[in-house]
Design a protein around this motif. Structure first.
Motif, PDB file in Angstrom:
ATOM      1  N   GLY A 121      30.659 -27.115  -0.549  1.00  8.20           N
ATOM      2  CA  GLY A 121      30.756 -26.228   0.606  1.00  8.20           C
ATOM      3  C   GLY A 121      32.201 -25.990   0.999  1.00  8.20           C
ATOM      4  O   GLY A 121      32.594 -24.876   1.367  1.00  8.20           O
ATOM      5  N   LYS A 122      33.015 -27.021   0.914  1.00 12.85           N
ATOM      6  CA  LYS A 122      34.441 -26.889   1.205  1.00 12.85           C
ATOM      7  C   LYS A 122      35.107 -25.943   0.210  1.00 12.85           C
ATOM      8  O   LYS A 122      35.977 -25.139   0.581  1.00 12.85           O
ATOM      9  N   GLY A 123      34.680 -26.018  -1.041  1.00 10.39           N
ATOM     10  CA  GLY A 123      35.223 -25.107  -2.045  1.00 10.39           C
ATOM     11  C   GLY A 123      34.939 -23.651  -1.689  1.00 10.39           C
ATOM     12  O   GLY A 123      35.824 -22.789  -1.796  1.00 10.39           O
ATOM     13  N   LEU A 124      33.704 -23.369  -1.273  1.00 18.77           N
ATOM     14  CA  LEU A 124      33.343 -22.015  -0.854  1.00 18.77           C
ATOM     15  C   LEU A 124      34.193 -21.572   0.324  1.00 18.77           C
ATOM     16  O   LEU A 124      34.735 -20.457   0.339  1.00 18.77           O
ATOM     17  N   HIS A 125      34.349 -22.445   1.303  1.00 14.13           N
ATOM     18  CA  HIS A 125      35.106 -22.088   2.513  1.00 14.13           C
ATOM     19  C   HIS A 125      36.592 -21.929   2.202  1.00 14.13           C
ATOM     20  O   HIS A 125      37.243 -21.027   2.748  1.00 14.13           O
ATOM     21  N   ASP A 126      37.140 -22.777   1.346  1.00  8.82           N
ATOM     22  CA  ASP A 126      38.554 -22.641   0.971  1.00  8.82           C
ATOM     23  C   ASP A 126      38.795 -21.305   0.270  1.00  8.82           C
ATOM     24  O   ASP A 126      39.799 -20.623   0.529  1.00  8.82           O
ATOM     25  N   PHE A 127      37.883 -20.944  -0.614  1.00 10.75           N
ATOM     26  CA  PHE A 127      38.024 -19.674  -1.330  1.00 10.75           C
ATOM     27  C   PHE A 127      37.872 -18.499  -0.353  1.00 10.75           C
ATOM     28  O   PHE A 127      38.633 -17.527  -0.411  1.00 10.75           O
ATOM     29  N   TYR A 128      36.915 -18.606   0.558  1.00 16.27           N
ATOM     30  CA  TYR A 128      36.704 -17.547   1.543  1.00 16.27           C
ATOM     31  C   TYR A 128      37.947 -17.374   2.419  1.00 16.27           C
ATOM     32  O   TYR A 128      38.312 -16.248   2.779  1.00 16.27           O
ATOM     33  N   ASN A 129      38.604 -18.477   2.741  1.00 20.37           N
ATOM     34  CA  ASN A 129      39.835 -18.399   3.531  1.00 20.37           C
ATOM     35  C   ASN A 129      40.928 -17.640   2.784  1.00 20.37           C
ATOM     36  O   ASN A 129      41.696 -16.879   3.388  1.00 20.37           O
ATOM     37  N   ARG A 130      41.010 -17.860   1.463  1.00 18.18           N
ATOM     38  CA  ARG A 130      41.979 -17.102   0.661  1.00 18.18           C
ATOM     39  C   ARG A 130      41.650 -15.610   0.717  1.00 18.18           C
ATOM     40  O   ARG A 130      42.548 -14.763   0.842  1.00 18.18           O
ATOM     41  N   PHE A 131      40.366 -15.283   0.621  1.00 19.32           N
ATOM     42  CA  PHE A 131      39.933 -13.889   0.731  1.00 19.32           C
ATOM     43  C   PHE A 131      40.334 -13.310   2.088  1.00 19.32           C
ATOM     44  O   PHE A 131      40.871 -12.195   2.168  1.00 19.32           O
ATOM     45  N   GLN A 132      40.095 -14.052   3.172  1.00 18.22           N
ATOM     46  CA  GLN A 132      40.446 -13.576   4.510  1.00 18.22           C
ATOM     47  C   GLN A 132      41.945 -13.353   4.658  1.00 18.22           C
ATOM     48  O   GLN A 132      42.380 -12.397   5.314  1.00 18.22           O
ATOM     49  N   GLN A 133      42.732 -14.223   4.057  1.00 17.59           N
ATOM     50  CA  GLN A 133      44.189 -14.072   4.126  1.00 17.59           C
ATOM     51  C   GLN A 133      44.633 -12.779   3.454  1.00 17.59           C
ATOM     52  O   GLN A 133      45.554 -12.101   3.926  1.00 17.59           O
ATOM     53  N   ARG A 134      43.977 -12.423   2.376  1.00 18.90           N
ATOM     54  CA  ARG A 134      44.284 -11.156   1.718  1.00 18.90           C
ATOM     55  C   ARG A 134      43.776  -9.983   2.546  1.00 18.90           C
ATOM     56  O   ARG A 134      44.427  -8.941   2.648  1.00 18.90           O
ATOM     57  N   GLN A 135      42.623 -10.175   3.155  1.00 16.06           N
ATOM     58  CA  GLN A 135      42.021  -9.102   3.947  1.00 16.06           C
ATOM     59  C   GLN A 135      42.855  -8.788   5.194  1.00 16.06           C
ATOM     60  O   GLN A 135      43.023  -7.619   5.549  1.00 16.06           O
ATOM     61  N   ASN A 136      43.380  -9.833   5.845  1.00 15.61           N
ATOM     62  CA  ASN A 136      44.150  -9.598   7.083  1.00 15.61           C
ATOM     63  C   ASN A 136      45.643  -9.390   6.826  1.00 15.61           C
ATOM     64  O   ASN A 136      46.421  -9.202   7.767  1.00 15.61           O
ATOM     65  N   GLY A 137      46.050  -9.442   5.558  1.00 19.08           N
ATOM     66  CA  GLY A 137      47.419  -9.113   5.204  1.00 19.08           C
ATOM     67  C   GLY A 137      48.400 -10.262   5.199  1.00 19.08           C
ATOM     68  O   GLY A 137      49.583 -10.068   4.893  1.00 19.08           O
ATOM     69  N   THR A 138      47.960 -11.478   5.539  1.00 17.84           N
ATOM     70  CA  THR A 138      48.887 -12.614   5.524  1.00 17.84           C
ATOM     71  C   THR A 138      49.198 -13.060   4.096  1.00 17.84           C
ATOM     72  O   THR A 138      50.222 -13.700   3.862  1.00 17.84           O
ATOM     73  N   ASP A 139      48.316 -12.746   3.167  1.00 18.33           N
ATOM     74  CA  ASP A 139      48.570 -13.013   1.753  1.00 18.33           C
ATOM     75  C   ASP A 139      48.578 -11.673   1.028  1.00 18.33           C
ATOM     76  O   ASP A 139      47.545 -11.038   0.864  1.00 18.33           O
ATOM     77  N   LYS A 140      49.768 -11.235   0.627  1.00 18.96           N
ATOM     78  CA  LYS A 140      49.901  -9.925  -0.008  1.00 18.96           C
ATOM     79  C   LYS A 140      49.846 -10.011  -1.537  1.00 18.96           C
ATOM     80  O   LYS A 140      49.966  -9.013  -2.226  1.00 18.96           O
ATOM     81  N   ASP A 141      49.672 -11.226  -2.054  1.00 12.16           N
ATOM     82  CA  ASP A 141      49.557 -11.405  -3.497  1.00 12.16           C
ATOM     83  C   ASP A 141      48.244 -10.798  -3.976  1.00 12.16           C
ATOM     84  O   ASP A 141      47.260 -10.793  -3.255  1.00 12.16           O
ATOM     85  N   ARG A 142      48.252 -10.276  -5.183  1.00 12.59           N
ATOM     86  CA  ARG A 142      47.030  -9.657  -5.697  1.00 12.59           C
ATOM     87  C   ARG A 142      46.681 -10.148  -7.102  1.00 12.59           C
ATOM     88  O   ARG A 142      45.946  -9.484  -7.821  1.00 12.59           O
ATOM     89  N   HIS A 143      47.202 -11.311  -7.508  1.00 11.56           N
ATOM     90  CA  HIS A 143      46.728 -11.844  -8.786  1.00 11.56           C
ATOM     91  C   HIS A 143      45.279 -12.297  -8.588  1.00 11.56           C
ATOM     92  O   HIS A 143      44.879 -12.687  -7.479  1.00 11.56           O
ATOM     93  N   PRO A 144      44.453 -12.239  -9.625  1.00 12.32           N
ATOM     94  CA  PRO A 144      43.031 -12.515  -9.446  1.00 12.32           C
ATOM     95  C   PRO A 144      42.743 -13.957  -9.013  1.00 12.32           C
ATOM     96  O   PRO A 144      43.390 -14.904  -9.478  1.00 12.32           O
TER      97      PRO A 144
END
Length: 240
Positions: free
Chosen positions: A90-113
């Motif tokens: 479950g933590k793995g899912l949430h950690d990955f989702y947090n990375r997605f949110q960071q890209r979605q809100n612009g705090t992470d501008k990296d776009r490598h897969p």
């Protein structure tokens, strides 16, 4: 390295009959979400490991692995940065989702897969309390429905493709892999328009593969010549 790059995956079985090795290729742009389904002993994990290796080699992606089954298949990842065994999946899912949110809100501008591989998602759904599992299904649904735009990709491996584990987003899986001989119900779930046309002649390491709802093709999983190199490639991606 672009996610539109064609990635060799498995071999067309029909060509093998004529002694020709012709690769089935796909791209993360065209097939951003994957579902690997097969009974125990079908070669599902072996195929999944090849899939992850080839994606990593083609795109230099980061990989998160949630190993609900927690047997020896992914033991080579023990201690890696983004490796989660039961009961940490479950933590793995949430950690990955947090990375997605960071890209979605612009705090992470990296776009490598980024790739989340979740082994035995259905078992995870059956193991937790109902309320938290429903919340996690919503998170997975958002990732599967919206992750492509932010180069966040999800690959699920499990024994059956029952809709109960995916709410309304099962059809968002664009790369569908059925290992060995699936039951009629599983064929209808995975390949709804072609289930009646699939022959029950699959063996371990073979199956049917469909991209974006197209007619499934018979494939063969080639043998891994150097398993230690494969483990090293995946481990590097999970440690990134």
């Amino acid at each position: 390295l672009m996610s539109s790059q064609l990635i060799p995956l498995f071999l067309y079985e029909n060509y093998l009959h004529y002694g020709i090795n012709k690769w089935i290729t796909f791209s993360l742009d065209r097939c951003p979400m994957g579902l690997v389904v097969g009974p125990t002993g079908s070669g599902k994990t072996y195929a999944s490991i090849q899939l992850l290796t080839r994606i990593r080699m083609a795109t230099n992606c980061e990989i998160y692995v949630a190993d609900q089954k927690s047997d020896t298949d992914f033991q080579f990842l023990e201690g890696s940065k983004h490796f989660y065994r039961y009961p940490e999946c479950g933590k793995g899912l949430h950690d990955f989702y947090n990375r997605f949110q960071q890209r979605q809100n612009g705090t992470d501008k990296d776009r490598h897969p980024l790739v989340l591989f979740f082994d035995e998602w259905s078992s995870y759904c059956n193991a937790g309390d109902k309320k938290s599992i429903e919340e996690d299904k919503k998170l997975l649904g958002i990732l599967v429905s919206m992750g492509r735009s932010f180069r966040c990709h999800v690959i699920i491996s499990q024994q059956r493709a029952d809709a109960i584990y995916f709410n309304q987003f099962r059809d968002n899986f664009s790369l569908c892999i059925g290992m060995s001989n699936l039951g009629q119900q599983s064929r209808e779930m995975l390949f709804p328009d072609y289930a009646k046309d699939l022959l029950p002649d699959r063996t371990r390491g073979t199956g049917y593969l469909s991209m974006n709802g197209e007619k499934p093709v018979a494939f063969f999983t080639p043998p891994i010549k150097d398993i230690y190199r494969v483990h090293r490639i995946i481990r590097e991606a999970v440690d990134t």
